[in-house]
Design a protein around this motif. Structure first.
Motif, short mmCIF file in Angstrom:
data_model
loop_
_atom_site.label_atom_id
_atom_site.label_comp_id
_atom_site.label_asym_id
_atom_site.label_seq_id
_atom_site.Cartn_x
_atom_site.Cartn_y
_atom_site.Cartn_z
N UNK A 157 0.77 -1.30 -0.01
CA UNK A 157 -0.05 0.10 0.12
C UNK A 157 0.87 1.14 0.10
N UNK A 158 1.96 1.38 0.90
CA UNK A 158 2.88 2.30 0.89
C UNK A 158 3.41 2.53 -0.41
N UNK A 159 3.83 1.67 -1.13
CA UNK A 159 4.60 1.65 -2.52
C UNK A 159 3.56 2.35 -3.74
N UNK A 160 2.28 1.99 -3.45
CA UNK A 160 1.32 2.33 -4.27
C UNK A 160 0.88 3.98 -4.23
N UNK A 161 1.36 4.52 -3.29
CA UNK A 161 1.26 6.20 -3.08
C UNK A 161 2.51 6.85 -3.22
N UNK A 162 3.64 6.22 -3.60
CA UNK A 162 4.98 6.71 -3.72
C UNK A 162 5.49 6.22 -5.27
N UNK A 163 5.54 7.35 -5.96
CA UNK A 163 6.06 7.16 -7.51
C UNK A 163 7.73 6.62 -7.39
N UNK A 164 8.21 5.79 -8.08
CA UNK A 164 9.56 5.31 -8.16
C UNK A 164 9.98 5.21 -9.44
N UNK A 165 10.96 5.93 -9.95
CA UNK A 165 11.65 6.05 -11.33
C UNK A 165 13.08 5.65 -10.92
N UNK A 166 13.64 4.67 -11.91
CA UNK A 166 15.11 4.23 -11.66
C UNK A 166 15.73 4.36 -13.23
N UNK A 167 16.93 4.48 -12.96
CA UNK A 167 17.70 4.32 -14.33
C UNK A 167 17.41 3.22 -15.30
N UNK A 168 17.12 2.27 -14.67
CA UNK A 168 17.00 0.88 -15.57
C UNK A 168 15.66 0.70 -16.14
N UNK A 169 14.86 1.76 -15.95
CA UNK A 169 13.36 2.03 -16.29
C UNK A 169 12.52 1.04 -15.68
N UNK A 170 12.73 -0.34 -16.33
CA UNK A 170 11.91 -1.32 -15.84
C UNK A 170 10.65 -1.36 -16.29
N UNK A 171 10.42 -0.88 -17.60
CA UNK A 171 9.10 -0.79 -18.27
C UNK A 171 8.91 -2.33 -18.66
N UNK A 172 7.51 -2.71 -18.58
CA UNK A 172 7.15 -4.07 -18.97
C UNK A 172 7.11 -4.44 -20.37
N UNK A 173 8.13 -5.30 -21.16
CA UNK A 173 8.36 -5.32 -22.38
C UNK A 173 7.12 -5.90 -23.35
N UNK A 174 6.34 -6.52 -22.37
CA UNK A 174 5.10 -7.22 -23.23
C UNK A 174 4.04 -6.34 -23.30
N UNK A 175 3.97 -5.11 -22.68
CA UNK A 175 2.80 -4.20 -22.48
C UNK A 175 3.08 -2.92 -23.27
N UNK A 176 2.04 -2.51 -23.74
CA UNK A 176 2.16 -1.10 -24.93
C UNK A 176 2.38 0.02 -23.72
N UNK A 177 2.63 1.14 -24.36
CA UNK A 177 3.16 2.18 -23.48
C UNK A 177 1.84 2.53 -22.49
N UNK A 178 0.70 2.40 -23.08
CA UNK A 178 -0.36 2.87 -22.41
C UNK A 178 -0.55 1.88 -21.27
N UNK A 179 -0.53 0.80 -21.46
CA UNK A 179 -0.76 -0.34 -20.46
C UNK A 179 0.36 -0.25 -19.44
N UNK A 180 1.48 0.16 -19.90
CA UNK A 180 2.51 0.35 -18.85
C UNK A 180 2.22 1.59 -17.92
#
Ligand SMILES: Nc1ncnc2c1ncn2[C@@H]1O[C@H](COP(=O)(O)OP(=O)(O)OP(=O)(O)O)[C@@H](O)[C@H]1O
Length: 252
Positions: A77-100
């Motif tokens: 719950x704590x993490x859902x309320x905190x945005x987190x951006x790192x250098x290695x990005x970590x986008x989900x490769x199988x999801x579109x930009x919108x889904x990500x």
């Protein structure tokens, strides 16, 4: 002024570590500040940041977010309320930009229309045309565009606090400058509290409302950029600032 993040005598020692990675650190960050955390490699910046969203637990000491001890909060719950951006990005490769971008709003069961309009709004905020980018996959984006999507995803559920760990570290100088300017305008318009880790002195001074300088797990100075430059609190900070000036000596 409301306190967004407070560390009270926080120490982190890793089991294999000889020294404390973070050593008896106390500070307060006011709501709406953009604090840059600056220091050389291994000084404890990432460790400090990861204790805010409980990816790491302190060995001792207490951390409060908007007055609440985070030890008493469910980490998910704590993490859902905190945005987190790192250098290695970590986008989900199988999801579109919108889904990500929609990952957290979907977990939170937002209405489909709200998710769609929020996704479009965020893409425009990070200067990507929704028509063009919504249905692309991460592999079809440049590094800078991926980082923009990472930023949009972290902002999606409107968290009050954003943690950014060297988010522009792998981006070329020109795009990095643009992303810094966009981040500043997002910060100014959003009123959110930002913690931004970097080892780039110019970036820390450009972005921070205050700069927190660390060395060997301890805070060396925590002050607005101008004060850091004009009144370095000790030899360590003075030598850091001197290195920026000396870096430009070749121009003479
Ligand atoms: N999981 C771990 N286990 C053991 N030691 C660790 C772990 N993570 C970090 N450390 C140690 O803790 C210290 C602080 O590391 P940290 O990653 O916080 O530094 P940093 O300032 O973010 O460095 P960088 O700029 O290189 O990312 C370092 O000495 C590091 O080796």
């Amino acid at each position: 002024m409301e306190i967004a993040v407070e560390f009270k005598d926080v120490t982190k020692k890793f089991p294999q570590g000889v020294k404390n990675a973070v050593n008896h650190v106390s500070f307060q960050i006011r709501a709406g500040e953009l604090v840059t955390i600056l220091g050389t490699s291994g000084c404890g910046k990432t460790t400090l940041m990861k204790m805010v969203n409980r990816l790491y637990e302190p060995t001792s000491g207490e951390i409060f977010i908007f007055g609440e001890n985070i030890r008493q909060k469910d980490p998910v719950k704590l993490r859902q309320g905190i945005g987190y951006v790192i250098q290695q990005i970590g986008l989900f490769p199988h999801m579109t930009v919108a889904k990500n971008i929609a990952v957290v709003p979907e977990i939170l069961n937002w209405e489909k229309e709200s998710i769609e309009s929020r996704t479009h709004e965020l893409l425009r905020m990070v200067n990507l045309d929704p028509e063009e980018f919504c249905s692309r996959y991460p592999a079809q984006l440049s590094g800078g565009q991926q980082q923009r999507v990472g930023l949009a995803r972290a902002l999606a559920a409107d968290p009050k606090i954003m943690l950014l760990d060297e988010p522009f570290g792998a981006i070329d100088a020109i795009n990095r400058g643009k992303l810094q300017d966009e981040l500043l305008s997002i910060h100014q318009s959003s009123q959110k509290t930002f913690l931004f880790v970097t080892h780039d002195i110019t970036e820390a001074l450009k972005l921070g409302t205050r700069v927190l300088i660390m060395d060997q797990g301890e805070i060396k100075q925590f002050a607005p950029p101008r004060e850091i430059v004009n009144n370095p609190a000790n030899e360590y900070v003075a030598s850091l600032m001197k290195s920026v000036v000396e870096g430009l000596e070749f121009l003479k």
